[in-house]
Design a protein around this motif. Structure first.
Motif, PDB file in Angstrom:
ATOM      1  N   MET A   1       0.837  -1.186   0.000  1.00 40.73           N
ATOM      2  CA  MET A   1       0.000   0.000   0.000  1.00 40.73           C
ATOM      3  C   MET A   1       0.883   1.251   0.000  1.00 40.73           C
ATOM      4  SD  MET A   1      -3.171   0.504   2.490  1.00 40.73           S
ATOM      5  CE  MET A   1      -4.106   1.989   2.542  1.00 40.73           C
ATOM      6  N   PRO A   2       0.762   2.077  -1.028  1.00 40.24           N
ATOM      7  CA  PRO A   2       1.608   3.276  -1.073  1.00 40.24           C
ATOM      8  C   PRO A   2       1.216   4.276   0.007  1.00 40.24           C
ATOM      9  CG  PRO A   2      -0.004   3.335  -2.830  1.00 40.24           C
ATOM     10  CD  PRO A   2      -0.147   1.995  -2.151  1.00 40.24           C
ATOM     11  N   GLU A   3       2.170   5.053   0.450  1.00 41.58           N
ATOM     12  CA  GLU A   3       1.899   6.076   1.452  1.00 41.58           C
ATOM     13  C   GLU A   3       1.170   7.238   0.784  1.00 41.58           C
ATOM     14  OE1 GLU A   3       4.448   9.141   4.135  1.00 41.58           O
ATOM     15  OE2 GLU A   3       5.146   7.077   4.068  1.00 41.58           O
TER      16      GLU A   3
ATOM     17  N   ARG B   1     -10.319  15.930   3.764  1.00 43.52           N
ATOM     18  CA  ARG B   1      -8.892  15.773   3.495  1.00 43.52           C
ATOM     19  C   ARG B   1      -8.772  15.310   2.053  1.00 43.52           C
ATOM     20  NH1 ARG B   1      -9.048  18.309   7.342  1.00 43.52           N
ATOM     21  NH2 ARG B   1      -7.965  18.055   9.325  1.00 43.52           N
ATOM     22  N   VAL B   2      -7.843  15.910   1.343  1.00 47.93           N
ATOM     23  CA  VAL B   2      -7.667  15.630  -0.082  1.00 47.93           C
ATOM     24  C   VAL B   2      -6.323  14.942  -0.275  1.00 47.93           C
ATOM     25  CG1 VAL B   2      -7.538  16.665  -2.376  1.00 47.93           C
ATOM     26  CG2 VAL B   2      -9.003  17.703  -0.634  1.00 47.93           C
ATOM     27  N   PRO B   3      -6.318  13.767  -0.913  1.00 43.08           N
ATOM     28  CA  PRO B   3      -5.036  13.120  -1.191  1.00 43.08           C
ATOM     29  C   PRO B   3      -4.214  14.015  -2.120  1.00 43.08           C
ATOM     30  CG  PRO B   3      -6.873  11.636  -1.644  1.00 43.08           C
ATOM     31  CD  PRO B   3      -7.453  12.986  -1.389  1.00 43.08           C
ATOM     32  N   GLU B   4      -2.942  14.172  -1.796  1.00 44.48           N
ATOM     33  CA  GLU B   4      -2.081  15.053  -2.583  1.00 44.48           C
ATOM     34  C   GLU B   4      -2.073  14.657  -4.061  1.00 44.48           C
ATOM     35  OE1 GLU B   4       2.184  17.187  -1.927  1.00 44.48           O
ATOM     36  OE2 GLU B   4       2.079  15.052  -1.478  1.00 44.48           O
ATOM     37  N   HIS B   5      -2.080  13.360  -4.331  1.00 41.51           N
ATOM     38  CA  HIS B   5      -2.048  12.910  -5.732  1.00 41.51           C
ATOM     39  C   HIS B   5      -3.315  13.339  -6.475  1.00 41.51           C
ATOM     40  CE1 HIS B   5      -4.963   9.587  -5.425  1.00 41.51           C
ATOM     41  NE2 HIS B   5      -4.457   9.377  -4.229  1.00 41.51           N
ATOM     42  N   ALA B   6      -4.445  13.485  -5.759  1.00 41.42           N
ATOM     43  CA  ALA B   6      -5.692  13.909  -6.403  1.00 41.42           C
ATOM     44  C   ALA B   6      -5.586  15.347  -6.888  1.00 41.42           C
ATOM     45  CB  ALA B   6      -6.866  13.761  -5.438  1.00 41.42           C
ATOM     46  N   VAL B   7      -4.885  16.181  -6.138  1.00 42.46           N
ATOM     47  CA  VAL B   7      -4.680  17.576  -6.556  1.00 42.46           C
ATOM     48  C   VAL B   7      -3.837  17.611  -7.818  1.00 42.46           C
ATOM     49  CG1 VAL B   7      -3.719  19.818  -5.905  1.00 42.46           C
ATOM     50  CG2 VAL B   7      -4.858  18.399  -4.179  1.00 42.46           C
ATOM     51  N   HIS B   8      -2.752  16.835  -7.820  1.00 41.22           N
ATOM     52  CA  HIS B   8      -1.876  16.800  -8.994  1.00 41.22           C
ATOM     53  C   HIS B   8      -2.613  16.232 -10.208  1.00 41.22           C
ATOM     54  CE1 HIS B   8       1.542  18.184  -6.742  1.00 41.22           C
ATOM     55  NE2 HIS B   8       1.357  17.234  -5.851  1.00 41.22           N
ATOM     56  N   ASP B   9      -3.421  15.202 -10.002  1.00 36.61           N
ATOM     57  CA  ASP B   9      -4.206  14.624 -11.108  1.00 36.61           C
ATOM     58  C   ASP B   9      -5.191  15.643 -11.661  1.00 36.61           C
ATOM     59  OD1 ASP B   9      -2.854  12.250 -10.704  1.00 36.61           O
ATOM     60  OD2 ASP B   9      -4.544  11.250  -9.701  1.00 36.61           O
ATOM     61  N   TYR B  10      -5.868  16.362 -10.773  1.00 34.28           N
ATOM     62  CA  TYR B  10      -6.834  17.370 -11.201  1.00 34.28           C
ATOM     63  C   TYR B  10      -6.138  18.462 -12.015  1.00 34.28           C
ATOM     64  CZ  TYR B  10     -10.101  21.204 -11.244  1.00 34.28           C
ATOM     65  OH  TYR B  10     -10.921  22.236 -11.662  1.00 34.28           O
ATOM     66  N   LEU B  11      -5.027  18.967 -11.506  1.00 39.22           N
ATOM     67  CA  LEU B  11      -4.315  20.037 -12.211  1.00 39.22           C
ATOM     68  C   LEU B  11      -3.764  19.552 -13.539  1.00 39.22           C
ATOM     69  CD1 LEU B  11      -2.448  21.712  -9.223  1.00 39.22           C
ATOM     70  CD2 LEU B  11      -4.427  22.595 -10.488  1.00 39.22           C
ATOM     71  N   ARG B  12      -3.283  18.327 -13.582  1.00 38.99           N
ATOM     72  CA  ARG B  12      -2.773  17.763 -14.839  1.00 38.99           C
ATOM     73  C   ARG B  12      -3.905  17.687 -15.870  1.00 38.99           C
ATOM     74  NH1 ARG B  12      -1.030  13.211 -12.840  1.00 38.99           N
ATOM     75  NH2 ARG B  12       0.782  14.186 -11.933  1.00 38.99           N
ATOM     76  N   GLY B  13      -5.076  17.240 -15.433  1.00 40.44           N
ATOM     77  CA  GLY B  13      -6.240  17.150 -16.326  1.00 40.44           C
ATOM     78  C   GLY B  13      -6.705  18.514 -16.776  1.00 40.44           C
ATOM     79  N   ALA B  14      -6.720  19.486 -15.868  1.00 46.48           N
ATOM     80  CA  ALA B  14      -7.141  20.849 -16.225  1.00 46.48           C
ATOM     81  C   ALA B  14      -6.160  21.478 -17.195  1.00 46.48           C
ATOM     82  CB  ALA B  14      -7.262  21.702 -14.959  1.00 46.48           C
ATOM     83  N   PHE B  15      -4.879  21.181 -17.020  1.00 47.32           N
ATOM     84  CA  PHE B  15      -3.869  21.740 -17.913  1.00 47.32           C
ATOM     85  C   PHE B  15      -4.007  21.155 -19.317  1.00 47.32           C
ATOM     86  CE2 PHE B  15       0.420  21.638 -19.813  1.00 47.32           C
ATOM     87  CZ  PHE B  15       0.672  22.999 -19.842  1.00 47.32           C
ATOM     88  N   GLN B  16      -4.299  19.868 -19.405  1.00 43.61           N
ATOM     89  CA  GLN B  16      -4.442  19.207 -20.710  1.00 43.61           C
ATOM     90  C   GLN B  16      -5.670  19.709 -21.454  1.00 43.61           C
ATOM     91  OE1 GLN B  16      -4.332  15.046 -19.789  1.00 43.61           O
ATOM     92  NE2 GLN B  16      -2.109  15.011 -19.588  1.00 43.61           N
ATOM     93  N   GLU B  17      -6.727  20.078 -20.708  1.00 46.25           N
ATOM     94  CA  GLU B  17      -7.938  20.592 -21.358  1.00 46.25           C
ATOM     95  C   GLU B  17      -7.700  21.946 -21.994  1.00 46.25           C
ATOM     96  OE1 GLU B  17     -11.149  20.654 -18.572  1.00 46.25           O
ATOM     97  OE2 GLU B  17     -11.068  18.509 -18.225  1.00 46.25           O
ATOM     98  N   THR B  18      -6.829  22.763 -21.409  1.00 40.58           N
ATOM     99  CA  THR B  18      -6.576  24.095 -21.936  1.00 40.58           C
ATOM    100  C   THR B  18      -5.504  24.105 -23.017  1.00 40.58           C
ATOM    101  OG1 THR B  18      -4.954  24.610 -20.228  1.00 40.58           O
ATOM    102  CG2 THR B  18      -7.254  25.205 -19.784  1.00 40.58           C
ATOM    103  N   ALA B  19      -4.727  23.042 -23.104  1.00 42.38           N
ATOM    104  CA  ALA B  19      -3.616  22.995 -24.077  1.00 42.38           C
ATOM    105  C   ALA B  19      -4.109  22.613 -25.453  1.00 42.38           C
ATOM    106  CB  ALA B  19      -2.561  21.985 -23.616  1.00 42.38           C
TER     107      ALA B  19
END
Length: 70
Positions: free
Chosen positions: A11-13, A52-70
């Motif tokens: 199980m990853p941390e 509480r928000v998993p840190e990876h969920a924030v990065h996933d969201y931002l990555r997806g939002a960035f790809q939509e605008t590109a």
């Protein structure tokens, strides 16, 4: 020992962030983070009355939002 939590190497941390930390990281208001959580766009878990928000969920969201605008 019985009852003692044993680390599971499979199980990853996961690092959890508060709504305020997510807002600061994303440079948005806390209300914006709450809207993202309630709409299901940002994954979060409820702990008592707080989220509480998993840190990876924030990065996933931002990555997806960035790809939509590109």
């Amino acid at each position: 020992m019985a009852g003692s939590p044993q680390p599971d190497s499979r199980m990853p941390e996961v690092r959890f962030l508060t709504v305020a930390e997510v807002a600061m990281l994303m440079r948005v208001s806390k209300m914006t983070v709450y809207r993202l959580v309630h709409s299901g766009e940002l994954t979060a878990v409820r702990v008592g009355r707080s989220f509480r928000v998993p840190e990876h969920a924030v990065h996933d969201y931002l990555r997806g939002a960035f790809q939509e605008t590109a």
